[in-house]
Design a protein around this motif. Structure first.
Motif, PDB file in Angstrom:
ATOM      1  N   ASN A 112     -23.748   6.074  -9.746  1.00 17.23           N
ATOM      2  CA  ASN A 112     -24.897   5.670  -8.941  1.00 17.23           C
ATOM      3  C   ASN A 112     -24.581   5.726  -7.439  1.00 17.23           C
ATOM      4  OD1 ASN A 112     -27.588   4.908  -8.672  1.00 17.23           O
ATOM      5  ND2 ASN A 112     -27.093   2.734  -8.689  1.00 17.23           N
ATOM      6  N   PHE A 113     -23.906   6.786  -7.012  1.00 22.44           N
ATOM      7  CA  PHE A 113     -23.551   6.941  -5.601  1.00 22.44           C
ATOM      8  C   PHE A 113     -24.810   7.244  -4.789  1.00 22.44           C
ATOM      9  CE2 PHE A 113     -19.485   7.559  -7.561  1.00 22.44           C
ATOM     10  CZ  PHE A 113     -18.548   7.189  -6.621  1.00 22.44           C
ATOM     11  N   SER A 114     -25.000   6.492  -3.716  1.00 20.55           N
ATOM     12  CA  SER A 114     -26.109   6.785  -2.809  1.00 20.55           C
ATOM     13  C   SER A 114     -25.758   8.016  -1.974  1.00 20.55           C
ATOM     14  CB  SER A 114     -26.377   5.581  -1.896  1.00 20.55           C
ATOM     15  OG  SER A 114     -25.311   5.395  -0.986  1.00 20.55           O
ATOM     16  N   SER A 115     -26.767   8.598  -1.367  1.00 18.48           N
ATOM     17  CA  SER A 115     -26.537   9.745  -0.496  1.00 18.48           C
ATOM     18  C   SER A 115     -25.634   9.315   0.662  1.00 18.48           C
ATOM     19  CB  SER A 115     -27.876  10.248   0.051  1.00 18.48           C
ATOM     20  OG  SER A 115     -27.668  11.304   0.943  1.00 18.48           O
ATOM     21  N   GLY A 116     -24.584  10.067   0.914  1.00 20.36           N
ATOM     22  CA  GLY A 116     -23.671   9.751   2.006  1.00 20.36           C
ATOM     23  C   GLY A 116     -22.648   8.672   1.693  1.00 20.36           C
ATOM     24  N   ALA A 117     -22.572   8.235   0.445  1.00 23.30           N
ATOM     25  CA  ALA A 117     -21.620   7.178   0.086  1.00 23.30           C
ATOM     26  C   ALA A 117     -20.184   7.666   0.249  1.00 23.30           C
ATOM     27  CB  ALA A 117     -21.844   6.711  -1.349  1.00 23.30           C
ATOM     28  N   ILE A 118     -19.335   6.757   0.741  1.00 27.32           N
ATOM     29  CA  ILE A 118     -17.900   7.019   0.839  1.00 27.32           C
ATOM     30  C   ILE A 118     -17.175   5.847   0.204  1.00 27.32           C
ATOM     31  CG2 ILE A 118     -15.925   7.387   2.361  1.00 27.32           C
ATOM     32  CD1 ILE A 118     -17.925   8.474   4.453  1.00 27.32           C
ATOM     33  N   CYS A 119     -16.324   6.155  -0.779  1.00 27.48           N
ATOM     34  CA  CYS A 119     -15.522   5.146  -1.473  1.00 27.48           C
ATOM     35  C   CYS A 119     -14.076   5.308  -1.035  1.00 27.48           C
ATOM     36  CB  CYS A 119     -15.634   5.322  -2.986  1.00 27.48           C
ATOM     37  SG  CYS A 119     -14.480   4.271  -3.930  1.00 27.48           S
ATOM     38  N   LEU A 177     -17.184   2.348   2.200  1.00 29.17           N
ATOM     39  CA  LEU A 177     -17.191   2.496   3.655  1.00 29.17           C
ATOM     40  C   LEU A 177     -18.582   2.823   4.164  1.00 29.17           C
ATOM     41  CD1 LEU A 177     -13.927   4.470   4.493  1.00 29.17           C
ATOM     42  CD2 LEU A 177     -14.362   2.010   4.624  1.00 29.17           C
ATOM     43  N   SER A 178     -19.343   3.564   3.357  1.00 28.39           N
ATOM     44  CA  SER A 178     -20.699   3.946   3.711  1.00 28.39           C
ATOM     45  C   SER A 178     -21.507   4.031   2.427  1.00 28.39           C
ATOM     46  CB  SER A 178     -20.682   5.298   4.424  1.00 28.39           C
ATOM     47  OG  SER A 178     -21.990   5.690   4.775  1.00 28.39           O
ATOM     48  N   GLY A 179     -22.767   3.664   2.490  1.00 21.52           N
ATOM     49  CA  GLY A 179     -23.624   3.750   1.309  1.00 21.52           C
ATOM     50  C   GLY A 179     -23.229   2.758   0.236  1.00 21.52           C
ATOM     51  N   SER A 180     -23.534   3.133  -1.010  1.00 21.37           N
ATOM     52  CA  SER A 180     -23.269   2.221  -2.121  1.00 21.37           C
ATOM     53  C   SER A 180     -22.948   3.004  -3.383  1.00 21.37           C
ATOM     54  CB  SER A 180     -24.481   1.318  -2.372  1.00 21.37           C
ATOM     55  OG  SER A 180     -25.586   2.102  -2.799  1.00 21.37           O
ATOM     56  N   PHE A 181     -22.349   2.308  -4.340  1.00 21.40           N
ATOM     57  CA  PHE A 181     -22.069   2.856  -5.661  1.00 21.40           C
ATOM     58  C   PHE A 181     -21.791   1.689  -6.598  1.00 21.40           C
ATOM     59  CE2 PHE A 181     -18.276   2.964  -3.057  1.00 21.40           C
ATOM     60  CZ  PHE A 181     -17.336   2.313  -3.838  1.00 21.40           C
ATOM     61  N   ASP A 182     -21.908   1.952  -7.888  1.00 19.52           N
ATOM     62  CA  ASP A 182     -21.649   0.940  -8.913  1.00 19.52           C
ATOM     63  C   ASP A 182     -20.276   1.173  -9.521  1.00 19.52           C
ATOM     64  OD1 ASP A 182     -24.198  -0.128  -8.561  1.00 19.52           O
ATOM     65  OD2 ASP A 182     -25.065   1.065 -10.190  1.00 19.52           O
ATOM     66  N   ILE A 230       0.844  -1.191   0.000  1.00 17.87           N
ATOM     67  CA  ILE A 230       0.000   0.000   0.000  1.00 17.87           C
ATOM     68  C   ILE A 230       0.883   1.247   0.000  1.00 17.87           C
ATOM     69  CG2 ILE A 230      -1.733   1.304   1.293  1.00 17.87           C
ATOM     70  CD1 ILE A 230      -2.648  -1.473   2.431  1.00 17.87           C
ATOM     71  N   LYS A 231       0.684   2.094  -1.019  1.00 20.86           N
ATOM     72  CA  LYS A 231       1.478   3.321  -1.109  1.00 20.86           C
ATOM     73  C   LYS A 231       0.628   4.587  -1.043  1.00 20.86           C
ATOM     74  CE  LYS A 231       5.522   1.475  -3.148  1.00 20.86           C
ATOM     75  NZ  LYS A 231       6.417   1.556  -4.281  1.00 20.86           N
ATOM     76  N   ARG A 232      -0.691   4.452  -1.221  1.00 26.32           N
ATOM     77  CA  ARG A 232      -1.554   5.639  -1.177  1.00 26.32           C
ATOM     78  C   ARG A 232      -2.957   5.209  -0.788  1.00 26.32           C
ATOM     79  NH1 ARG A 232      -3.840   9.310  -5.992  1.00 26.32           N
ATOM     80  NH2 ARG A 232      -3.672   7.343  -7.084  1.00 26.32           N
ATOM     81  N   ILE A 233      -3.603   6.044   0.001  1.00 29.69           N
ATOM     82  CA  ILE A 233      -5.005   5.828   0.383  1.00 29.69           C
ATOM     83  C   ILE A 233      -5.732   7.153   0.202  1.00 29.69           C
ATOM     84  CG2 ILE A 233      -6.596   5.274   2.266  1.00 29.69           C
ATOM     85  CD1 ILE A 233      -4.346   3.543   3.472  1.00 29.69           C
ATOM     86  N   TYR A 234      -6.875   7.107  -0.462  1.00 25.19           N
ATOM     87  CA  TYR A 234      -7.699   8.303  -0.595  1.00 25.19           C
ATOM     88  C   TYR A 234      -9.157   7.876  -0.610  1.00 25.19           C
ATOM     89  CZ  TYR A 234      -7.866   7.169  -5.632  1.00 25.19           C
ATOM     90  OH  TYR A 234      -8.042   6.548  -6.839  1.00 25.19           O
ATOM     91  N   TYR A 235     -10.063   8.848  -0.483  1.00 27.33           N
ATOM     92  CA  TYR A 235     -11.478   8.496  -0.493  1.00 27.33           C
ATOM     93  C   TYR A 235     -12.293   9.556  -1.209  1.00 27.33           C
ATOM     94  CZ  TYR A 235     -11.212  11.293   3.828  1.00 27.33           C
ATOM     95  OH  TYR A 235     -10.957  12.266   4.754  1.00 27.33           O
ATOM     96  N   LEU A 236     -13.401   9.096  -1.766  1.00 22.51           N
ATOM     97  CA  LEU A 236     -14.353   9.939  -2.478  1.00 22.51           C
ATOM     98  C   LEU A 236     -15.588  10.081  -1.599  1.00 22.51           C
ATOM     99  CD1 LEU A 236     -14.182   8.041  -5.888  1.00 22.51           C
ATOM    100  CD2 LEU A 236     -12.884  10.066  -5.255  1.00 22.51           C
ATOM    101  N   TYR A 237     -16.094  11.296  -1.479  1.00 20.46           N
ATOM    102  CA  TYR A 237     -17.307  11.520  -0.681  1.00 20.46           C
ATOM    103  C   TYR A 237     -18.029  12.749  -1.210  1.00 20.46           C
ATOM    104  CZ  TYR A 237     -14.673  15.132   1.807  1.00 20.46           C
ATOM    105  OH  TYR A 237     -13.938  16.241   2.125  1.00 20.46           O
ATOM    106  N   ASP A 238     -19.250  12.922  -0.793  1.00 20.44           N
ATOM    107  CA  ASP A 238     -20.087  14.027  -1.263  1.00 20.44           C
ATOM    108  C   ASP A 238     -20.175  14.078  -2.784  1.00 20.44           C
ATOM    109  OD1 ASP A 238     -20.652  14.796   1.318  1.00 20.44           O
ATOM    110  OD2 ASP A 238     -19.204  16.455   1.361  1.00 20.44           O
ATOM    111  N   VAL A 239     -20.229  12.922  -3.415  1.00 13.38           N
ATOM    112  CA  VAL A 239     -20.368  12.874  -4.875  1.00 13.38           C
ATOM    113  C   VAL A 239     -21.815  13.250  -5.202  1.00 13.38           C
ATOM    114  CG1 VAL A 239     -20.231  11.429  -6.944  1.00 13.38           C
ATOM    115  CG2 VAL A 239     -18.594  11.074  -5.063  1.00 13.38           C
ATOM    116  N   ALA A 285     -23.549  12.282 -10.736  1.00 17.16           N
ATOM    117  CA  ALA A 285     -22.140  12.433 -11.125  1.00 17.16           C
ATOM    118  C   ALA A 285     -21.471  11.062 -11.180  1.00 17.16           C
ATOM    119  CB  ALA A 285     -21.413  13.325 -10.135  1.00 17.16           C
ATOM    120  N   TYR A 286     -20.359  11.006 -11.896  1.00 13.90           N
ATOM    121  CA  TYR A 286     -19.582   9.779 -11.899  1.00 13.90           C
ATOM    122  C   TYR A 286     -18.111  10.115 -11.686  1.00 13.90           C
ATOM    123  CZ  TYR A 286     -17.423  10.216 -16.523  1.00 13.90           C
ATOM    124  OH  TYR A 286     -16.653  10.618 -17.581  1.00 13.90           O
TER     125      TYR A 286
END
Length: 136
Positions: free
Chosen positions: A103-110, A65-70, A35-44, A48-49
């Motif tokens: 298809n990010f759900s409300s509150g989704a965190i990737c 981590l939270s919610g869902s996405f495709d 593992i060399k990098r960790i980041y997260y997507l939120y408030d999408v 949006a994609y």
């Protein structure tokens, strides 16, 4: 549609179950790379994609981590769409795979666990360039 194992792999994340709440653990043996990098997507925003690229050498491990996405996975000849919606199960995306997240759900965190630091030259950002790279 492709067999998901041909273009992506689901990996269970070890967890410790406790009446006070669960604890998921990602250590060096959880993913098949350093593992060399960790980041997260939120408030999408709705509609949006993210993604829309492939990596030449980098591997990534995605977790909802939270919610869902495709996640649409494309190896240049086969495509598969999967839904991530469990914080104890992640998706390993190998190098050379086009990915699109939507298809990010409300509150989704990737959460994205990556095998390398950010290097722009490792990205293929145009789909036609990606397809052409698969033909050579």
């Amino acid at each position: 549609m492709a067999d998901i194992e041909q273009i992506g792999t689901f990996i269970a994340i070890p967890k410790i179950t406790d009446p006070r709440g669960n604890l998921a653990v990602i250590e060096k043996d959880t993913v098949p790379f350093e593992i060399k990098r960790i980041y997260y997507l939120y408030d999408v925003p709705s509609g949006a994609y993210r993604g829309g690229h492939a990596h030449i050498a980098q591997k990534e491990f995605l977790i909802a981590l939270s919610g869902s996405f495709d996640v649409l996975l494309d190896n240049g000849s086969e495509k598969e769409k999967v839904t991530l919606n469990r914080p104890d199960k992640g998706l390993l995306i190998r190098e050379g795979i086009w990915r699109e997240l939507d298809n990010f759900s409300s509150g989704a965190i990737c959460l994205v666990v990556s095998s390398d630091v950010y290097e722009e030259q490792d990205y293929i950002r145009e789909y036609t360039d990606f397809i052409n790279s698969k033909r050579t």
